[in-house]
Write a protein that holds these residues in place. Structure first.
Motif, PDB file in Angstrom:
ATOM      1  N   TYR A   1       0.821  -1.206   0.000  1.00 29.75           N
ATOM      2  CA  TYR A   1       0.000   0.000   0.000  1.00 29.75           C
ATOM      3  C   TYR A   1       0.860   1.263   0.000  1.00 29.75           C
ATOM      4  CZ  TYR A   1      -3.702  -3.210   1.577  1.00 29.75           C
ATOM      5  OH  TYR A   1      -4.602  -4.236   1.674  1.00 29.75           O
ATOM      6  N   HIS A   2       0.229   2.361  -0.371  1.00 35.25           N
ATOM      7  CA  HIS A   2       0.857   3.657  -0.186  1.00 35.25           C
ATOM      8  C   HIS A   2      -0.228   4.694   0.093  1.00 35.25           C
ATOM      9  CE1 HIS A   2       0.748   5.026  -4.728  1.00 35.25           C
ATOM     10  NE2 HIS A   2      -0.388   4.498  -4.356  1.00 35.25           N
ATOM     11  N   ILE A   3       0.191   5.911   0.418  1.00 38.07           N
ATOM     12  CA  ILE A   3      -0.752   6.992   0.682  1.00 38.07           C
ATOM     13  C   ILE A   3      -0.486   8.118  -0.304  1.00 38.07           C
ATOM     14  CG2 ILE A   3      -1.528   8.728   2.344  1.00 38.07           C
ATOM     15  CD1 ILE A   3      -0.845   6.779   4.575  1.00 38.07           C
ATOM     16  N   MET A   4      -1.524   8.499  -1.024  1.00 39.44           N
ATOM     17  CA  MET A   4      -1.438   9.621  -1.960  1.00 39.44           C
ATOM     18  C   MET A   4      -1.855  10.892  -1.231  1.00 39.44           C
ATOM     19  SD  MET A   4      -3.221   7.510  -5.022  1.00 39.44           S
ATOM     20  CE  MET A   4      -4.200   6.700  -3.753  1.00 39.44           C
ATOM     21  N   LEU A   5      -1.109  11.954  -1.416  1.00 39.29           N
ATOM     22  CA  LEU A   5      -1.309  13.181  -0.647  1.00 39.29           C
ATOM     23  C   LEU A   5      -1.410  14.409  -1.537  1.00 39.29           C
ATOM     24  CD1 LEU A   5       1.393  12.444   2.069  1.00 39.29           C
ATOM     25  CD2 LEU A   5      -1.080  12.422   2.454  1.00 39.29           C
ATOM     26  N   LYS A   6      -2.156  15.379  -1.063  1.00 40.72           N
ATOM     27  CA  LYS A   6      -2.243  16.658  -1.760  1.00 40.72           C
ATOM     28  C   LYS A   6      -0.996  17.498  -1.506  1.00 40.72           C
ATOM     29  CE  LYS A   6      -6.303  18.717  -1.832  1.00 40.72           C
ATOM     30  NZ  LYS A   6      -6.797  18.502  -3.200  1.00 40.72           N
ATOM     31  N   GLU A   7      -0.389  17.327  -0.327  1.00 44.40           N
ATOM     32  CA  GLU A   7       0.821  18.050   0.051  1.00 44.40           C
ATOM     33  C   GLU A   7       1.861  17.057   0.553  1.00 44.40           C
ATOM     34  OE1 GLU A   7       1.229  21.198  -0.472  1.00 44.40           O
ATOM     35  OE2 GLU A   7      -0.854  21.702  -0.992  1.00 44.40           O
ATOM     36  N   PRO A   8       3.154  17.349   0.436  1.00 51.36           N
ATOM     37  CA  PRO A   8       4.189  16.413   0.903  1.00 51.36           C
ATOM     38  C   PRO A   8       4.125  16.198   2.413  1.00 51.36           C
ATOM     39  CG  PRO A   8       5.145  18.539   0.321  1.00 51.36           C
ATOM     40  CD  PRO A   8       3.731  18.577  -0.137  1.00 51.36           C
ATOM     41  N   VAL A   9       4.694  15.079   2.872  1.00 51.09           N
ATOM     42  CA  VAL A   9       4.723  14.812   4.307  1.00 51.09           C
ATOM     43  C   VAL A   9       5.588  15.867   4.991  1.00 51.09           C
ATOM     44  CG1 VAL A   9       4.376  12.336   4.030  1.00 51.09           C
ATOM     45  CG2 VAL A   9       6.697  13.249   4.106  1.00 51.09           C
ATOM     46  N   GLY A  10       5.268  16.120   6.246  1.00 51.80           N
ATOM     47  CA  GLY A  10       6.042  17.091   7.008  1.00 51.80           C
ATOM     48  C   GLY A  10       6.940  16.404   8.015  1.00 51.80           C
ATOM     49  N   ASP A  11       7.620  17.203   8.828  1.00 51.82           N
ATOM     50  CA  ASP A  11       8.491  16.640   9.863  1.00 51.82           C
ATOM     51  C   ASP A  11       7.702  15.788  10.845  1.00 51.82           C
ATOM     52  OD1 ASP A  11      10.627  17.944   8.720  1.00 51.82           O
ATOM     53  OD2 ASP A  11      10.499  19.682  10.058  1.00 51.82           O
ATOM     54  N   ASN A  12       6.418  16.103  10.986  1.00 50.49           N
ATOM     55  CA  ASN A  12       5.547  15.359  11.897  1.00 50.49           C
ATOM     56  C   ASN A  12       4.652  14.373  11.146  1.00 50.49           C
ATOM     57  OD1 ASN A  12       6.501  16.695  14.232  1.00 50.49           O
ATOM     58  ND2 ASN A  12       5.186  18.449  13.762  1.00 50.49           N
ATOM     59  N   GLY A  13       5.114  13.930  10.003  1.00 49.15           N
ATOM     60  CA  GLY A  13       4.367  12.930   9.254  1.00 49.15           C
ATOM     61  C   GLY A  13       3.076  13.459   8.698  1.00 49.15           C
ATOM     62  N   LEU A  14       1.954  12.907   9.160  1.00 54.13           N
ATOM     63  CA  LEU A  14       0.632  13.292   8.672  1.00 54.13           C
ATOM     64  C   LEU A  14      -0.164  14.031   9.738  1.00 54.13           C
ATOM     65  CD1 LEU A  14      -0.338   9.976   6.827  1.00 54.13           C
ATOM     66  CD2 LEU A  14       0.722  12.020   5.855  1.00 54.13           C
ATOM     67  N   GLU A  15       0.519  14.624  10.673  1.00 53.58           N
ATOM     68  CA  GLU A  15      -0.161  15.280  11.787  1.00 53.58           C
ATOM     69  C   GLU A  15      -1.168  16.315  11.281  1.00 53.58           C
ATOM     70  OE1 GLU A  15       0.969  18.025  15.680  1.00 53.58           O
ATOM     71  OE2 GLU A  15       2.441  16.603  14.876  1.00 53.58           O
ATOM     72  N   GLY A  16      -2.403  16.207  11.791  1.00 55.14           N
ATOM     73  CA  GLY A  16      -3.456  17.155  11.451  1.00 55.14           C
ATOM     74  C   GLY A  16      -4.164  16.890  10.140  1.00 55.14           C
ATOM     75  N   ARG A  17      -3.806  15.825   9.431  1.00 60.92           N
ATOM     76  CA  ARG A  17      -4.417  15.570   8.126  1.00 60.92           C
ATOM     77  C   ARG A  17      -5.466  14.462   8.209  1.00 60.92           C
ATOM     78  NH1 ARG A  17       0.587  16.074   3.797  1.00 60.92           N
ATOM     79  NH2 ARG A  17       2.060  17.054   5.224  1.00 60.92           N
ATOM     80  N   ARG A  18      -6.454  14.584   7.344  1.00 63.76           N
ATOM     81  CA  ARG A  18      -7.503  13.577   7.233  1.00 63.76           C
ATOM     82  C   ARG A  18      -7.163  12.674   6.046  1.00 63.76           C
ATOM     83  NH1 ARG A  18     -11.698  18.271   6.644  1.00 63.76           N
ATOM     84  NH2 ARG A  18      -9.856  18.880   5.472  1.00 63.76           N
ATOM     85  N   VAL A  19      -7.087  11.378   6.304  1.00 62.92           N
ATOM     86  CA  VAL A  19      -6.651  10.435   5.276  1.00 62.92           C
ATOM     87  C   VAL A  19      -7.682   9.317   5.131  1.00 62.92           C
ATOM     88  CG1 VAL A  19      -4.837   8.842   4.552  1.00 62.92           C
ATOM     89  CG2 VAL A  19      -4.235  10.938   5.786  1.00 62.92           C
ATOM     90  N   ARG A  20      -8.137   9.124   3.896  1.00 63.24           N
ATOM     91  CA  ARG A  20      -9.089   8.049   3.641  1.00 63.24           C
ATOM     92  C   ARG A  20      -8.425   6.701   3.890  1.00 63.24           C
ATOM     93  NH1 ARG A  20      -9.114   3.095   0.664  1.00 63.24           N
ATOM     94  NH2 ARG A  20     -11.300   2.509   0.475  1.00 63.24           N
ATOM     95  N   GLY A  21      -9.145   5.823   4.584  1.00 64.76           N
ATOM     96  CA  GLY A  21      -8.632   4.482   4.800  1.00 64.76           C
ATOM     97  C   GLY A  21      -9.678   3.609   5.450  1.00 64.76           C
ATOM     98  N   THR A  22      -9.849   2.374   4.957  1.00 62.25           N
ATOM     99  CA  THR A  22     -10.710   1.403   5.627  1.00 62.25           C
ATOM    100  C   THR A  22     -10.066   1.030   6.962  1.00 62.25           C
ATOM    101  OG1 THR A  22      -9.621  -0.304   4.305  1.00 62.25           O
ATOM    102  CG2 THR A  22     -11.753   0.496   3.516  1.00 62.25           C
ATOM    103  N   PRO A  23     -10.769   0.312   7.855  1.00 58.67           N
ATOM    104  CA  PRO A  23     -10.257   0.097   9.218  1.00 58.67           C
ATOM    105  C   PRO A  23      -8.831  -0.444   9.315  1.00 58.67           C
ATOM    106  CG  PRO A  23     -12.550  -0.541   9.131  1.00 58.67           C
ATOM    107  CD  PRO A  23     -12.161  -0.199   7.722  1.00 58.67           C
ATOM    108  N   ILE A  24      -8.402  -1.254   8.365  1.00 59.26           N
ATOM    109  CA  ILE A  24      -7.068  -1.828   8.477  1.00 59.26           C
ATOM    110  C   ILE A  24      -5.980  -0.758   8.421  1.00 59.26           C
ATOM    111  CG2 ILE A  24      -6.771  -2.247   5.998  1.00 59.26           C
ATOM    112  CD1 ILE A  24      -5.384  -4.899   6.793  1.00 59.26           C
TER     113      ILE A  24
END
Length: 323
Positions: A142-165
């Motif tokens: 798997y991977h995660i597609m993003l509108k903006e690049p990851v930051g120093d804190n990863g995905l902090e504060g972002r909403r990411v689509r994902g099923t429970p797994i």
């Protein structure tokens, strides 16, 4: 009233007097339409092999999520309104977590069979009226597609689509998971409902998500299990020779599927880069955290639904080196 009820009524109308569909004419529900390469390039060749290489002349009609929504497909197949299901275990986590545990493994379908994990998962599905026929793994994960690049804190504060797994992995990187079917990802990204979407490394090109997301997070993680399930009464209604032929075809094609997915993943990466998508990398510390969160989180989450069965699968996986 669910919009797919008419399809179920039609399926019931096609049942024989005894209540079980003609064993050689089967209806298969797929959780994705044919624009997803796992359907067009993997499932369809598998179905052709089942049709061509079984002496009983099995015929399989494929129906997609327009017939029954992806997260609602397990029950009508278990009840015999359809005969087969092509899906991922996370899509029916509320019913059972047995299939979802497969994505936490680290090995091929052959390794799972040899280590007893396949048999354990199959036993769990048989208890709810289904037979596990094959697991067509995409080992690229798997991977995660993003509108903006990851930051120093990863995905902090972002909403990411994902099923429970995906939830433990997204949360480990500071993100907030949002459950959406695949068909809703494009508009959700476009409108800013989500800031990113987790998905297998194969699929973004067909759905044109590169138009609404500019980055692919690296490293990838996990591996993607595409399960082929069959209604247990339908399976038991097949003659011994046909069941044996199907099992032999499944074991053989599981290996072929790995190679098909490898080619698809490389083609996908090249196409996304050509469309302007760029890789955005996590720090080594966050990358290690992601991998741990994925494998441990997937099984921990599965254990909240089927604790005893998942404890056994975890034990089998550890003994076989699949954890």
């Amino acid at each position: 009233m669910k919009f797919w009820k008419s399809a179920v009524v039609a399926a019931v109308a096609s049942l024989t007097f005894g209540g079980v569909a003609n064993a050689q004419n089967l209806r298969l529900l797929a959780s994705w339409d044919s624009s997803y390469a796992a359907v067009s390039d993997v499932l369809m060749p598998f179905v052709k092999k089942l049709e061509n290489d079984t002496t009983a002349g099995v015929k399989i009609q494929i129906m997609g999520p327009e017939t029954v929504p992806p997260f609602e497909q397990l029950d009508p197949v278990a009840r015999g309104l359809f005969d087969m299901l092509f899906t991922n275990g996370a899509y029916h986590f509320n019913d059972t977590a047995m299939g979802m545990s497969l994505d936490a493994m680290s090995g091929t379908a052959g390794d799972l069979r040899d280590g007893g994990v396949f048999e354990a998962v199959d036993k769990g599905y048989q208890e709810i009226g289904l037979k596990l026929v094959a697991v067509l793994f995409d080992l690229n994960g798997y991977h995660i597609m993003l509108k903006e690049p990851v930051g120093d804190n990863g995905l902090e504060g972002r909403r990411v689509r994902g099923t429970p797994i995906y939830h433990p992995a997204i949360e480990a990187l500071g993100g907030s998971p949002v459950v959406l079917p695949g068909g809703e990802i494009y508009p959700a990204l476009e409108r800013g409902v989500v800031d990113g979407a987790a998905w297998p490394t194969v699929g973004a090109v067909a759905y044109k998500w590169y138009e609404v997301a500019d980055y692919m997070m690296r490293p990838t993680f996990g591996q993607v299990s595409h399960m082929v399930l069959m209604n247990l009464d339908t399976w038991n209604g097949l003659d011994d020779a046909t069941r044996e032929e199907i099992q032999q075809i499944a074991v053989s094609f599981e290996s072929e599927a790995n190679a098909i997915f490898d080619g698809l993943a490389e083609k996908e990466r090249t196409a996304l880069e050509a469309e302007g998508m760029e890789e955005t990398a996590l720090s080594e510390e966050l990358a290690a955290k992601l991998q741990t969160a994925w494998f441990e989180g997937a099984l921990d989450l599965a254990a909240t639904k089927n604790p005893d069965e998942i404890a056994n699968i975890r034990k089998l996986a550890a003994e076989a080196g699949l954890d």
